[in-house]
Scaffold this motif. Structure first.
Motif, PDB file in Angstrom:
ATOM      1  N   LEU A 101       0.808  -1.218   0.000  1.00 51.48           N
ATOM      2  CA  LEU A 101       0.000   0.000   0.000  1.00 51.48           C
ATOM      3  C   LEU A 101       0.844   1.273   0.000  1.00 51.48           C
ATOM      4  N   THR A 102       2.040   1.216   0.582  1.00 55.93           N
ATOM      5  CA  THR A 102       2.892   2.406   0.620  1.00 55.93           C
ATOM      6  C   THR A 102       3.801   2.492  -0.587  1.00 55.93           C
ATOM      7  N   GLY A 103       3.750   1.506  -1.467  1.00 59.55           N
ATOM      8  CA  GLY A 103       4.595   1.518  -2.654  1.00 59.55           C
ATOM      9  C   GLY A 103       6.035   1.168  -2.339  1.00 59.55           C
ATOM     10  N   CYS A 104       6.271   0.555  -1.214  1.00 64.11           N
ATOM     11  CA  CYS A 104       7.618   0.188  -0.796  1.00 64.11           C
ATOM     12  C   CYS A 104       8.158  -0.886  -1.729  1.00 64.11           C
ATOM     13  N   SER A 105       9.358  -0.687  -2.190  1.00 62.96           N
ATOM     14  CA  SER A 105       9.975  -1.647  -3.095  1.00 62.96           C
ATOM     15  C   SER A 105      10.842  -2.610  -2.308  1.00 62.96           C
ATOM     16  N   MET A 106      10.839  -3.852  -2.719  1.00 68.25           N
ATOM     17  CA  MET A 106      11.671  -4.852  -2.069  1.00 68.25           C
ATOM     18  C   MET A 106      13.058  -4.890  -2.702  1.00 68.25           C
ATOM     19  N   GLU A 107      13.283  -4.093  -3.754  1.00 68.27           N
ATOM     20  CA  GLU A 107      14.585  -4.050  -4.403  1.00 68.27           C
ATOM     21  C   GLU A 107      15.531  -3.182  -3.591  1.00 68.27           C
ATOM     22  N   GLU A 108      16.798  -3.586  -3.575  1.00 69.82           N
ATOM     23  CA  GLU A 108      17.807  -2.814  -2.858  1.00 69.82           C
ATOM     24  C   GLU A 108      18.316  -1.694  -3.760  1.00 69.82           C
ATOM     25  N   ALA A 109      18.195  -0.468  -3.301  1.00 71.97           N
ATOM     26  CA  ALA A 109      18.628   0.686  -4.081  1.00 71.97           C
ATOM     27  C   ALA A 109      20.152   0.703  -4.205  1.00 71.97           C
ATOM     28  N   HIS A 154      18.882   0.066  -9.012  1.00 76.04           N
ATOM     29  CA  HIS A 154      18.701  -1.006  -8.045  1.00 76.04           C
ATOM     30  C   HIS A 154      19.743  -2.093  -8.305  1.00 76.04           C
ATOM     31  N   VAL A 155      20.136  -2.752  -7.244  1.00 74.56           N
ATOM     32  CA  VAL A 155      21.078  -3.858  -7.368  1.00 74.56           C
ATOM     33  C   VAL A 155      20.456  -4.930  -8.260  1.00 74.56           C
ATOM     34  N   GLY A 156      21.197  -5.331  -9.289  1.00 76.69           N
ATOM     35  CA  GLY A 156      20.741  -6.380 -10.193  1.00 76.69           C
ATOM     36  C   GLY A 156      19.882  -5.894 -11.344  1.00 76.69           C
ATOM     37  N   ASP A 157      19.622  -4.579 -11.442  1.00 76.56           N
ATOM     38  CA  ASP A 157      18.821  -4.103 -12.571  1.00 76.56           C
ATOM     39  C   ASP A 157      19.653  -4.132 -13.852  1.00 76.56           C
ATOM     40  N   GLU A 158      19.038  -3.753 -14.965  1.00 75.51           N
ATOM     41  CA  GLU A 158      19.688  -3.835 -16.278  1.00 75.51           C
ATOM     42  C   GLU A 158      21.045  -3.128 -16.295  1.00 75.51           C
ATOM     43  N   TRP A 159      21.101  -1.891 -15.778  1.00 76.15           N
ATOM     44  CA  TRP A 159      22.349  -1.126 -15.850  1.00 76.15           C
ATOM     45  C   TRP A 159      23.365  -1.586 -14.811  1.00 76.15           C
ATOM     46  N   ASP A 160      22.919  -2.046 -13.661  1.00 80.11           N
ATOM     47  CA  ASP A 160      23.847  -2.606 -12.673  1.00 80.11           C
ATOM     48  C   ASP A 160      24.566  -3.811 -13.263  1.00 80.11           C
ATOM     49  N   THR A 161      23.824  -4.654 -13.950  1.00 81.86           N
ATOM     50  CA  THR A 161      24.405  -5.844 -14.589  1.00 81.86           C
ATOM     51  C   THR A 161      25.337  -5.434 -15.736  1.00 81.86           C
ATOM     52  N   TYR A 162      24.925  -4.482 -16.540  1.00 78.07           N
ATOM     53  CA  TYR A 162      25.737  -4.016 -17.668  1.00 78.07           C
ATOM     54  C   TYR A 162      27.093  -3.494 -17.201  1.00 78.07           C
ATOM     55  N   TRP A 163      27.091  -2.665 -16.151  1.00 79.67           N
ATOM     56  CA  TRP A 163      28.340  -2.040 -15.686  1.00 79.67           C
ATOM     57  C   TRP A 163      29.253  -2.996 -14.937  1.00 79.67           C
ATOM     58  N   GLN A 164      28.850  -4.242 -14.776  1.00 79.45           N
ATOM     59  CA  GLN A 164      29.752  -5.248 -14.208  1.00 79.45           C
ATOM     60  C   GLN A 164      30.772  -5.711 -15.245  1.00 79.45           C
ATOM     61  N   THR A 165      30.471  -5.471 -16.529  1.00 85.33           N
ATOM     62  CA  THR A 165      31.381  -5.880 -17.607  1.00 85.33           C
ATOM     63  C   THR A 165      31.822  -4.715 -18.485  1.00 85.33           C
ATOM     64  N   HIS A 166      31.370  -3.517 -18.166  1.00 85.67           N
ATOM     65  CA  HIS A 166      31.729  -2.324 -18.938  1.00 85.67           C
ATOM     66  C   HIS A 166      32.173  -1.216 -17.995  1.00 85.67           C
ATOM     67  N   THR A 167      32.888  -0.248 -18.559  1.00 88.55           N
ATOM     68  CA  THR A 167      33.314   0.913 -17.786  1.00 88.55           C
ATOM     69  C   THR A 167      33.472   2.104 -18.718  1.00 88.55           C
ATOM     70  N   VAL A 168      33.906   3.207 -18.170  1.00 85.39           N
ATOM     71  CA  VAL A 168      34.200   4.396 -18.947  1.00 85.39           C
ATOM     72  C   VAL A 168      35.704   4.634 -18.831  1.00 85.39           C
ATOM     73  N   ASP A 169      36.367   4.839 -19.971  1.00 89.02           N
ATOM     74  CA  ASP A 169      37.815   5.081 -19.921  1.00 89.02           C
ATOM     75  C   ASP A 169      38.104   6.546 -19.588  1.00 89.02           C
ATOM     76  N   GLU A 170      39.384   6.898 -19.547  1.00 84.84           N
ATOM     77  CA  GLU A 170      39.783   8.262 -19.165  1.00 84.84           C
ATOM     78  C   GLU A 170      39.332   9.339 -20.158  1.00 84.84           C
ATOM     79  N   HIS A 171      38.878   8.917 -21.342  1.00 85.25           N
ATOM     80  CA  HIS A 171      38.380   9.851 -22.343  1.00 85.25           C
ATOM     81  C   HIS A 171      36.850   9.923 -22.362  1.00 85.25           C
ATOM     82  N   GLY A 172      36.191   9.172 -21.466  1.00 91.07           N
ATOM     83  CA  GLY A 172      34.734   9.177 -21.387  1.00 91.07           C
ATOM     84  C   GLY A 172      34.064   8.194 -22.332  1.00 91.07           C
ATOM     85  N   LYS A 173      34.851   7.350 -22.970  1.00 93.02           N
ATOM     86  CA  LYS A 173      34.304   6.364 -23.897  1.00 93.02           C
ATOM     87  C   LYS A 173      33.925   5.087 -23.134  1.00 93.02           C
TER      88      LYS A 173
END
Length: 112
Positions: A36-44, A85-104
């Motif tokens: 009822l309060t819209g509380c999410s069970m996902e970890e932010a 959230h932990v385990g969301d699409e972008w959290d998973t993506y950034w486990q194998t990707h990063t940004v280099d010193e040039h922002g790429k």
């Protein structure tokens, strides 16, 4: 002659049932409250008042207070690719990707 009636004592089974009923009621109330309060069970990814940042050239991350700048060696996530959230699409993506010193955006070498 006077007769006495034995006093009524609840059985152990009745007490166990009552305990289960109370436990079930407490769990049902907690679930209803979260729903009822819209509380999410996902970890932010970060707490309230913070935003996530990533390490440059690696898969590490940290949280920075809103309005603050990322510390040296960290950068903001690219717009639209911020993990929320932990385990969301972008959290998973950034486990194998990063940004280099040039922002790429680059893939992290295996084992890196």
């Amino acid at each position: 002659m006077r007769t006495t009636r034995p006093s009524h004592r609840p059985s152990v089974v009745s007490a166990a049932r009552a305990g289960r009923s109370v436990s079930g009621l407490v769990l049902a109330c907690a679930a209803a409250s979260a729903f009822l309060t819209g509380c999410s069970m996902e970890e932010a990814s970060c707490g309230g008042g913070e935003y996530p940042v990533m390490t440059i050239g690696d898969t590490g991350s940290a949280c920075v207070p809103n309005g603050g700048e990322p510390p040296k060696g960290y950068t903001r996530y690219p717009e639209g690719k911020v993990p929320e959230h932990v385990g969301d699409e972008w959290d998973t993506y950034w486990q194998t990707h990063t940004v280099d010193e040039h922002g790429k955006v680059v893939e992290v070498p295996a084992g890196g």
